[in-house]
Design a protein around this motif. Structure first.
Motif, PDB file in Angstrom:
ATOM      1  N   SER A  12       0.931  -1.229   0.031  1.00 40.59           N
ATOM      2  CA  SER A  12      -0.039   0.000  -0.008  1.00 40.59           C
ATOM      3  C   SER A  12       0.982   1.150  -0.065  1.00 40.59           C
ATOM      4  O   SER A  12       1.946   1.319   0.781  1.00 40.59           O
ATOM      5  N   THR A  13       0.567   2.236  -1.071  1.00 40.68           N
ATOM      6  CA  THR A  13       1.326   3.334  -0.735  1.00 40.68           C
ATOM      7  C   THR A  13       1.245   4.126   0.489  1.00 40.68           C
ATOM      8  O   THR A  13       2.076   4.845   0.909  1.00 40.68           O
ATOM      9  N   GLN A  36      -2.110  -4.754  -1.278  1.00 47.76           N
ATOM     10  CA  GLN A  36      -3.020  -4.864  -0.496  1.00 47.76           C
ATOM     11  C   GLN A  36      -3.444  -3.467  -0.592  1.00 47.76           C
ATOM     12  O   GLN A  36      -3.542  -2.765   1.032  1.00 47.76           O
ATOM     13  N   ARG A  43     -11.517  -1.645   4.362  1.00 45.47           N
ATOM     14  CA  ARG A  43     -11.974  -2.289   3.094  1.00 45.47           C
ATOM     15  C   ARG A  43     -10.666  -2.278   2.324  1.00 45.47           C
ATOM     16  O   ARG A  43      -9.704  -1.530   2.530  1.00 45.47           O
ATOM     17  N   PHE A  46      -8.683  -2.334  -4.832  1.00 39.34           N
ATOM     18  CA  PHE A  46      -7.977  -3.147  -5.836  1.00 39.34           C
ATOM     19  C   PHE A  46      -7.285  -2.284  -6.891  1.00 39.34           C
ATOM     20  O   PHE A  46      -7.870  -1.013  -7.160  1.00 39.34           O
ATOM     21  N   SER A  55       0.384   8.245  -2.791  1.00 47.03           N
ATOM     22  CA  SER A  55      -0.036   8.841  -1.732  1.00 47.03           C
ATOM     23  C   SER A  55       0.989  10.085  -1.514  1.00 47.03           C
ATOM     24  O   SER A  55       2.257  10.116  -1.986  1.00 47.03           O
ATOM     25  N   LYS A  99     -17.961   4.581  -9.487  1.00 50.95           N
ATOM     26  CA  LYS A  99     -16.644   5.124  -8.846  1.00 50.95           C
ATOM     27  C   LYS A  99     -15.388   5.067  -9.742  1.00 50.95           C
ATOM     28  O   LYS A  99     -15.168   3.801 -10.232  1.00 50.95           O
ATOM     29  N   GLY A 102     -10.924   6.921  -5.464  1.00 47.44           N
ATOM     30  CA  GLY A 102     -11.187   6.815  -3.887  1.00 47.44           C
ATOM     31  C   GLY A 102      -9.987   7.308  -3.127  1.00 47.44           C
ATOM     32  O   GLY A 102      -8.874   7.465  -3.612  1.00 47.44           O
ATOM     33  N   ILE A 103     -10.345   7.913  -2.042  1.00 44.40           N
ATOM     34  CA  ILE A 103      -9.229   8.540  -1.370  1.00 44.40           C
ATOM     35  C   ILE A 103      -9.241   8.204   0.198  1.00 44.40           C
ATOM     36  O   ILE A 103     -10.342   8.015   0.759  1.00 44.40           O
ATOM     37  N   LEU A 104      -7.927   7.894   0.557  1.00 39.16           N
ATOM     38  CA  LEU A 104      -7.930   7.359   1.972  1.00 39.16           C
ATOM     39  C   LEU A 104      -6.994   8.383   3.029  1.00 39.16           C
ATOM     40  O   LEU A 104      -5.575   8.449   2.389  1.00 39.16           O
ATOM     41  N   GLY A 119      -3.921   9.330   0.451  1.00 39.03           N
ATOM     42  CA  GLY A 119      -3.763   8.188  -0.478  1.00 39.03           C
ATOM     43  C   GLY A 119      -4.819   8.324  -1.687  1.00 39.03           C
ATOM     44  O   GLY A 119      -6.020   8.535  -1.449  1.00 39.03           O
ATOM     45  N   ILE A 120      -4.404   8.510  -2.829  1.00 41.94           N
ATOM     46  CA  ILE A 120      -5.518   8.691  -3.983  1.00 41.94           C
ATOM     47  C   ILE A 120      -5.364   7.449  -4.842  1.00 41.94           C
ATOM     48  O   ILE A 120      -4.172   7.206  -5.359  1.00 41.94           O
ATOM     49  N   GLY A 121      -6.383   6.810  -5.082  1.00 45.78           N
ATOM     50  CA  GLY A 121      -6.479   5.578  -6.035  1.00 45.78           C
ATOM     51  C   GLY A 121      -7.169   5.958  -7.437  1.00 45.78           C
ATOM     52  O   GLY A 121      -8.580   6.356  -7.268  1.00 45.78           O
ATOM     53  N   ASN A 123      -8.741   5.004 -11.060  1.00 46.82           N
ATOM     54  CA  ASN A 123      -8.726   3.826 -12.299  1.00 46.82           C
ATOM     55  C   ASN A 123      -8.699   4.582 -13.714  1.00 46.82           C
ATOM     56  O   ASN A 123      -9.421   5.219 -13.977  1.00 46.82           O
ATOM     57  N   ALA A 139     -18.175   0.292 -10.648  1.00 49.52           N
ATOM     58  CA  ALA A 139     -16.856   1.274 -10.798  1.00 49.52           C
ATOM     59  C   ALA A 139     -16.641   1.544 -12.257  1.00 49.52           C
ATOM     60  O   ALA A 139     -17.247   0.565 -13.242  1.00 49.52           O
TER      61      ALA A 139
END
Ligand code: BT5
Length: 226
Positions: A12-13, A36, A43, A46, A55, A99, A102-104, A119-121, A123, A139
């Motif tokens: 995970s970044t 991961q 959650r 992917f 990140s 979607k 997503g941002i964490l 953290g930014i993902g 697609n 998605a």
């Protein structure tokens, strides 16, 4: 521009960036794939090859509007590619009702706020078949929307937009967020309409009887039409 660390594969970044941040470093961490990837509340995210997974370590005075700024930075960057994104509280970006990002955001405090890892993902360049079956209806990816994107150019754009948003006024940021938010949602099966954000980034919504509610956590669902 901060230092950019690019790895072929990371679990995970966010996890990698937090270690760097703990040792006092500032950097942007990018992985071509994550094994991961983390979503919120434990959650999974992917993260197949082709997507943009990164990140950013920030050291702001307050963490409250950071995810909001990140979501706006993505929205502005997608707009440059001709893609109209919409925001779903707390910080998802949707395209055509699905979607795409997503941002964490994870903060570390000692006496006061030490750092925030955002953290930014996104697609970007992979087909939906690379995601598990159960996500293929909810998605989307830029490739799926018929848009070609250069991940490094998109990364640069998002970083520059975050930097400029961090210098903008809260009121302006909140106004831009509201202007791009999906309005009809539900939380715990209760129908709500989105009205705005507080200074802390909480959701201000109204129920069907017009009663105002402040939502501080949890997940909202979309009601159609948006
Ligand atoms: C999020 O969580 O949306 C935050 C995702 C943050 C991912 C980035 S990638 C770089 C950095 N490093 C990390 O380890 N994480 C960050 P949440 O709102 O909890 O949404 C998670 C849910 O989205 C999952 O339970 C799935 O339903 C769905 N999902 C998982 N992977 C997806 C994908 N690639 N595209 C769209 N939806 C996905």
């Amino acid at each position: 521009m901060p230092e950019i660390v690019i790895k072929y594969s990371l679990s995970s970044t966010n996890a990698y960036a937090k270690k760097l941040a703990d040792s006092g470093k500032n950097a942007v961490v990018v992985a071509l794939k994550q094994t991961q990837g983390k979503g919120r509340l434990g959650r999974k995210w992917f993260s197949p090859k082709g997507g943009l997974w990164f990140s950013v370590i920030l050291r702001p005075k307050s963490a409250s509007l950071i995810p909001v700024m990140a979501s706006l930075a993505i929205l502005r960057s997608l707009k440059k590619l001709g893609v109209k994104g919409k925001l779903k509280w707390p910080n998802d970006v949707y395209v055509n009702g699905k979607k795409i990002c997503g941002i964490l955001s994870e903060s570390s405090f000692s006496q006061s706020l030490e750092y925030v890892v955002v953290g930014i993902g996104i697609n970007t360049n992979f087909p939906l078949e690379k995601l598990p079956k159960e996500l293929r209806k909810t998605a989307t990816t830029l490739m799926e929307e018929g848009v070609g994107a250069n991940n490094m150019e998109l990364l640069e754009s998002v970083l520059l937009e975050i930097k400029s948003l961090m210098m903008e006024k809260k009121t302006k940021i909140i106004r831009e967020w509201i202007g791009n938010a999906m309005r009809k949602v539900s939380i715990n099966s209760e129908k709500l309409s989105v009205g705005g954000l507080t200074d802390e980034g909480y959701l201000v919504a109204k129920d069907l009887k017009g009663r105002k509610k402040i939502i501080t956590e949890g997940d909202i669902r979309l009601r159609r039409p948006f």
